[in-house]
Design a protein around this motif. Structure first.
Motif, short mmCIF file in Angstrom:
data_model
loop_
_atom_site.label_atom_id
_atom_site.label_comp_id
_atom_site.label_asym_id
_atom_site.label_seq_id
_atom_site.Cartn_x
_atom_site.Cartn_y
_atom_site.Cartn_z
N GLU A 130 70.80 42.17 60.40
CA GLU A 130 72.16 41.65 60.18
C GLU A 130 72.98 41.60 61.45
O GLU A 130 74.01 40.92 61.50
N LEU A 131 72.54 42.28 62.49
CA LEU A 131 73.32 42.40 63.72
C LEU A 131 73.18 41.21 64.66
O LEU A 131 73.91 41.13 65.65
N ALA A 132 72.23 40.32 64.39
CA ALA A 132 71.96 39.27 65.37
C ALA A 132 71.52 37.97 64.69
O ALA A 132 71.15 37.97 63.52
N ASP A 133 71.55 36.91 65.49
CA ASP A 133 71.12 35.59 65.03
C ASP A 133 69.66 35.32 65.36
O ASP A 133 69.01 34.48 64.73
N ALA A 134 69.14 35.98 66.40
CA ALA A 134 67.77 35.76 66.85
C ALA A 134 67.20 37.07 67.34
O ALA A 134 67.93 37.97 67.74
N TYR A 135 65.88 37.16 67.33
CA TYR A 135 65.18 38.37 67.78
C TYR A 135 64.28 38.00 68.93
O TYR A 135 63.54 37.05 68.88
#
Length: 135
Positions: A130-135
């Motif tokens: 949930e903390l980011a748009d991409a990994y």
């Protein structure tokens, strides 16, 4: 399976990118004693920043087994990273979407403080996602 590269991420401008880093570094008296693992990440982090990404960095330090140990907090690592990157790095003391500042570089607290990390808990992984748009 081929390893993904930064180019595989595409345009990351304006996106928050979650980066798993290995900042399990030795600390002495609350100071990073050997920053070689931090230095090794700098080229990747700089490239992402140059492309306009905002970074959420995640690491562990030591083996606290789901318990908070003050001597294993990542704030000293964040300070060493900020020095190497030449820009501020916000170190968090808790990991929630609500606590995530809108800064360029955010270092999450030691993942191993959460029992879900070592248990490979799907809910814990979901909270991190949930903390980011991409990994």
């Amino acid at each position: 399976m081929a390893l993904r590269t930064l180019d595989d991420l595409g345009d990351v401008a304006g996106l928050r990118v979650f980066v798993r880093v290995d900042f399990n570094v030795p600390l002495r008296d609350g100071v990073v004693a050997d920053d070689s693992r931090i230095r090794a990440t700098v080229p990747t982090l700089r490239e992402l920043l140059e492309r306009g990404a905002r970074l959420v960095l995640a690491s562990h330090l030591g083996r606290p087994k789901g318990q908070v140990h003050e001597e294993l907090r990542l704030a000293p690592v964040g300070g060493a990273l900020a020095s190497r990157l030449g820009r501020p790095c916000v170190s968090l003391s808790e990991v929630t979407p609500a606590s995530l500042p809108d800064d360029e570089v955010v270092l999450l607290e030691n993942l191993r403080f959460d029992p879900g990390e070592e248990a490979n808990d799907v809910a814990f992984a979901g909270r991190l996602a949930e903390l980011a748009d991409a990994y």
